[in-house]
Design an enzyme around this catalytic site. Sequence first.
Site, short mmCIF file in Angstrom:
data_model
loop_
_atom_site.label_atom_id
_atom_site.label_comp_id
_atom_site.label_asym_id
_atom_site.label_seq_id
_atom_site.Cartn_x
_atom_site.Cartn_y
_atom_site.Cartn_z
N ASP A 131 0.80 -1.23 0.00
CA ASP A 131 0.00 0.00 0.00
C ASP A 131 0.83 1.28 0.00
O ASP A 131 0.30 2.36 0.25
CB ASP A 131 -0.97 0.02 1.18
CG ASP A 131 -2.12 1.00 0.95
OD1 ASP A 131 -2.44 1.26 -0.21
OD2 ASP A 131 -2.67 1.52 1.94
N ASP A 169 -3.41 -5.02 -5.05
CA ASP A 169 -2.58 -3.84 -5.34
C ASP A 169 -1.11 -4.13 -5.63
O ASP A 169 -0.40 -3.25 -6.12
CB ASP A 169 -2.62 -2.81 -4.20
CG ASP A 169 -4.01 -2.26 -3.94
OD1 ASP A 169 -4.92 -2.54 -4.73
OD2 ASP A 169 -4.19 -1.56 -2.93
N ASP A 320 -12.56 1.75 4.35
CA ASP A 320 -11.37 1.81 3.50
C ASP A 320 -10.22 2.53 4.20
O ASP A 320 -9.07 2.41 3.78
CB ASP A 320 -11.68 2.56 2.20
CG ASP A 320 -12.65 1.82 1.32
OD1 ASP A 320 -12.44 0.62 1.08
OD2 ASP A 320 -13.65 2.43 0.87
#
Length: 348
Positions: A131, A169, A320
């Site tokens: 992330d 991701d 989120d």
Amino acid sequence: MSGNRPSSRALLMWALTAVLLASGCSSGRSEGPGGAGEPSSGAVRRGEAAAPSSGSALWVDPDSAAARQVEEYEAAGRAEDAKLLRRISERPAAIWPSGEDPAGDVARAVRGAAGEDRTVVLVAYNIPHRDCGQYSAGGAADGDAYRRWLDAFAGAVGDARAVVVLEPDAVPHLVDGCTAGAYAQERYRLLSEAVDRLKRQPHTKVYLDAGNPAWLKDPGKLVEPLRRAGIGRADGFALNVANFQTDEVVRAFGRELSGLLGGTRFVVDTSRNGAGPLPGGGEEAWCNPPGRALGTPPTLRTGDRLVDAYLWVKRPGESDGTCRGGPAAGTWWPEYALGLARRAVSRP
């Protein structure tokens, strides 16, 4: 997180069902990040509200935050809210095991699924430097720690029937440059090794995350990175994890990427895309956007020869991140969950 094969077609669809039943920077998500007993009416509609999952081939966690919230609402006399949240609690959603020791979470889910003869959906999300330091920053301390974590994860799956979405991701952040170049080679190696380790489990399907169409608009940029990450030995790729792009847009992107990869199949996260993405987009449009809705209920019957499943990879109602007044990433947020459920299109 920033945010995620008698005609040949018939044989491919049969094979999938048989195996499953028998066996960032500016966050990536911002600008990008048939089973037996299921309904036989073909593909479900985008935004269709969740109904009880008694016929689903996928396991529903009876002790999810949504299920506990339903009990609380019923005890408090909030019958209408409890009814709405059953649109979430009675549908299968992925399990995201602990980044410390995944074995307990995986083993609990596997036991539950095995007891009901269902398939469990899991997310492996612990790659080092994940992330890019955003809302879900963290991950394993280093490559060796990740290998131990992944080995424990896979070992706990055992011979259960499982679908694993691998590292949301991780590949897209390599493509958009968010992951520092110094970490790139190790990440490709770890992802490739993870595919191989998970595929040692006899009934495990593995899908490498490939972001979403609003993030990496040119699918061609994903081809070589996915190959380096082991897509050739995986079962396919995953799209729209924790994002809000519509089924139609995601399928079109997926078909193009699949063609570039020689016909690779894919799964789609439809957990919160019933109303599509936030109009106007903008920075952090991926993070707890208002006005969104539950999407297509999880199913293996997609009506599309390239789409193996619609899944709720992101657990609807979990934040989120600490944007728009939300709690920490991954934390249950009942008010947001109610909004998602309330705006979902009802069954006729």
